[in-house]
Design a protein around this motif. Structure first.
Motif, PDB file in Angstrom:
ATOM      1  N   LEU A  53       0.861  -1.178   0.000  1.00 21.74           N
ATOM      2  CA  LEU A  53       0.000   0.000   0.000  1.00 21.74           C
ATOM      3  C   LEU A  53       0.896   1.227   0.000  1.00 21.74           C
ATOM      4  O   LEU A  53       1.714   1.400   0.911  1.00 21.74           O
ATOM      5  CB  LEU A  53      -0.907  -0.006   1.234  1.00 21.74           C
ATOM      6  N   GLU A  54       0.783   2.037  -1.047  1.00 22.58           N
ATOM      7  CA  GLU A  54       1.572   3.266  -1.162  1.00 22.58           C
ATOM      8  C   GLU A  54       3.066   3.036  -0.948  1.00 22.58           C
ATOM      9  O   GLU A  54       3.724   3.779  -0.239  1.00 22.58           O
ATOM     10  CB  GLU A  54       1.065   4.327  -0.184  1.00 22.58           C
ATOM     11  N   GLY A  55       3.593   1.965  -1.515  1.00 23.25           N
ATOM     12  CA  GLY A  55       5.016   1.695  -1.416  1.00 23.25           C
ATOM     13  C   GLY A  55       5.453   0.963  -0.161  1.00 23.25           C
ATOM     14  O   GLY A  55       6.597   0.542  -0.052  1.00 23.25           O
ATOM     15  N   LYS A  56       4.566   0.791   0.800  1.00 25.07           N
ATOM     16  CA  LYS A  56       4.901   0.065   2.027  1.00 25.07           C
ATOM     17  C   LYS A  56       4.417  -1.371   1.886  1.00 25.07           C
ATOM     18  O   LYS A  56       3.224  -1.621   1.730  1.00 25.07           O
ATOM     19  CB  LYS A  56       4.252   0.726   3.243  1.00 25.07           C
ATOM     20  N   THR A  57       5.357  -2.309   1.944  1.00 17.66           N
ATOM     21  CA  THR A  57       5.020  -3.727   1.806  1.00 17.66           C
ATOM     22  C   THR A  57       5.255  -4.435   3.136  1.00 17.66           C
ATOM     23  O   THR A  57       6.298  -4.265   3.753  1.00 17.66           O
ATOM     24  CB  THR A  57       5.881  -4.387   0.718  1.00 17.66           C
ATOM     25  N   ILE A  58       4.272  -5.207   3.536  1.00 15.90           N
ATOM     26  CA  ILE A  58       4.432  -6.082   4.699  1.00 15.90           C
ATOM     27  C   ILE A  58       4.023  -7.482   4.275  1.00 15.90           C
ATOM     28  O   ILE A  58       3.280  -7.658   3.305  1.00 15.90           O
ATOM     29  CB  ILE A  58       3.594  -5.631   5.917  1.00 15.90           C
ATOM     30  N   PRO A  97       2.622   5.542   9.020  1.00 17.71           N
ATOM     31  CA  PRO A  97       4.000   5.980   8.805  1.00 17.71           C
ATOM     32  C   PRO A  97       4.690   5.125   7.743  1.00 17.71           C
ATOM     33  O   PRO A  97       4.466   3.919   7.657  1.00 17.71           O
ATOM     34  CB  PRO A  97       4.660   5.774  10.168  1.00 17.71           C
ATOM     35  N   HIS A  98       5.523   5.811   6.942  1.00 21.22           N
ATOM     36  CA  HIS A  98       6.326   5.101   5.941  1.00 21.22           C
ATOM     37  C   HIS A  98       7.505   5.969   5.540  1.00 21.22           C
ATOM     38  O   HIS A  98       7.323   7.116   5.117  1.00 21.22           O
ATOM     39  CB  HIS A  98       5.487   4.755   4.722  1.00 21.22           C
ATOM     40  N   GLU A  99       8.686   5.429   5.714  1.00 24.82           N
ATOM     41  CA  GLU A  99       9.926   6.100   5.327  1.00 24.82           C
ATOM     42  C   GLU A  99       9.993   7.546   5.825  1.00 24.82           C
ATOM     43  O   GLU A  99      10.142   8.492   5.053  1.00 24.82           O
ATOM     44  CB  GLU A  99      10.114   6.042   3.812  1.00 24.82           C
ATOM     45  N   ARG A 100       9.866   7.705   7.136  1.00 28.82           N
ATOM     46  CA  ARG A 100       9.983   8.999   7.811  1.00 28.82           C
ATOM     47  C   ARG A 100       8.955  10.038   7.379  1.00 28.82           C
ATOM     48  O   ARG A 100       9.180  11.249   7.499  1.00 28.82           O
ATOM     49  CB  ARG A 100      11.384   9.570   7.637  1.00 28.82           C
ATOM     50  N   SER A 101       7.823   9.585   6.873  1.00 29.43           N
ATOM     51  CA  SER A 101       6.729  10.501   6.562  1.00 29.43           C
ATOM     52  C   SER A 101       5.410   9.806   6.914  1.00 29.43           C
ATOM     53  O   SER A 101       5.388   8.642   7.281  1.00 29.43           O
ATOM     54  CB  SER A 101       6.749  10.921   5.089  1.00 29.43           C
ATOM     55  N   THR A 102       4.331  10.540   6.788  1.00 33.43           N
ATOM     56  CA  THR A 102       3.006   9.996   7.050  1.00 33.43           C
ATOM     57  C   THR A 102       2.237   9.943   5.737  1.00 33.43           C
ATOM     58  O   THR A 102       2.117  10.958   5.049  1.00 33.43           O
ATOM     59  CB  THR A 102       2.241  10.864   8.063  1.00 33.43           C
ATOM     60  N   ILE A 103       1.765   8.775   5.397  1.00 31.60           N
ATOM     61  CA  ILE A 103       0.951   8.586   4.198  1.00 31.60           C
ATOM     62  C   ILE A 103      -0.508   8.787   4.594  1.00 31.60           C
ATOM     63  O   ILE A 103      -0.976   8.218   5.579  1.00 31.60           O
ATOM     64  CB  ILE A 103       1.143   7.168   3.615  1.00 31.60           C
ATOM     65  N   LYS A 104      -1.219   9.604   3.835  1.00 33.13           N
ATOM     66  CA  LYS A 104      -2.646   9.846   4.081  1.00 33.13           C
ATOM     67  C   LYS A 104      -3.425   9.388   2.856  1.00 33.13           C
ATOM     68  O   LYS A 104      -3.109   9.773   1.742  1.00 33.13           O
ATOM     69  CB  LYS A 104      -2.909  11.331   4.310  1.00 33.13           C
ATOM     70  N   ILE A 105      -4.423   8.575   3.096  1.00 34.78           N
ATOM     71  CA  ILE A 105      -5.257   8.053   2.017  1.00 34.78           C
ATOM     72  C   ILE A 105      -6.701   8.419   2.322  1.00 34.78           C
ATOM     73  O   ILE A 105      -7.195   8.161   3.410  1.00 34.78           O
ATOM     74  CB  ILE A 105      -5.107   6.527   1.905  1.00 34.78           C
ATOM     75  N   VAL A 106      -7.360   9.041   1.329  1.00 35.68           N
ATOM     76  CA  VAL A 106      -8.751   9.455   1.498  1.00 35.68           C
ATOM     77  C   VAL A 106      -9.575   8.853   0.374  1.00 35.68           C
ATOM     78  O   VAL A 106      -9.136   8.788  -0.770  1.00 35.68           O
ATOM     79  CB  VAL A 106      -8.874  11.001   1.462  1.00 35.68           C
ATOM     80  N   ASP A 107     -10.760   8.419   0.715  1.00 36.34           N
ATOM     81  CA  ASP A 107     -11.713   7.901  -0.259  1.00 36.34           C
ATOM     82  C   ASP A 107     -12.162   9.066  -1.140  1.00 36.34           C
ATOM     83  O   ASP A 107     -12.950   9.904  -0.714  1.00 36.34           O
ATOM     84  CB  ASP A 107     -12.883   7.265   0.482  1.00 36.34           C
TER      85      ASP A 107
END
Length: 125
Positions: A53-58, A97-107
C-alpha cells in the motif's frame, strides 16, 4: 480489497486463493463469526502474503474462506496494527508511517477534490 476495522483478521476469498495457484495453507482451528452471527470454518491460513500500500510492503498471514466474496481481500485489524495505521471511518481516511513521513489516504469517491493524497487500494504482489 476493503479495509474493515471491525474484522479481527484479514480474509482472502477462496476464489482469489485459487487464482493464485492454490498455495499451501496452514491449518486454522478457529471459526469465524460474521456480522449476521453466521459461523464459517476457514480453509486455512495463507502465510507470508506480501501486501503493498503506497510503497509500504508487509508480509502477513491471511485467512482463506470458502466461496466468492464481494471482495478479493479484506484487510482487518491485524493488517491495520501491522502497518501502524490510524483509520477514520467517519472521514473515510487512513494514515500510516512510511519512510519517515506519514501517508494519508482518502476515499476520493466520498470526498472529491480532497487535498489529501489519493491512493489505489492495496494489492498482492
Amino acid at each position: 480489497t476493503i479495509i474493515d476495522e471491525g474484522s479481527p483478521v484479514s480474509i482472502l476469498s477462496s476464489t482469489t486463493w485459487e487464482a493464485l495457484g492454490s498455495p499451501l495453507l496452514l491449518p486454522e482451528m478457529r471459526n469465524l463469526t460474521g456480522f449476521h452471527q453466521e459461523t464459517t470454518r476457514p480453509l486455512g491460513i495463507l502465510p507470508n502474503v506480501p501486501i503493498t500500500l503506497e510503497g509500504k510492503t508487509i508480509q502477513m498471514g491471511v485467512m482463506v474462506v470458502q466461496g466468492p466474496l464481494d471482495y478479493n481481500l479484506l484487510l482487518g485489524r491485524d493488517y491495520i496494527y501491522r502497518i501502524r495505521a490510524i483509520v477514520s471511518s467517519l472521514f473515510r481516511m487512513m494514515c500510516f508511517p512510511h519512510e519517515r513521513s506519514t501517508i494519508k489516504i482518502v476515499d476520493q469517491i466520498s470526498f472529491p477534490g480532497s487535498h489529501f493524497t489519493y491512493s489505489h487500494l492495496p494489492f498482492l504482489n
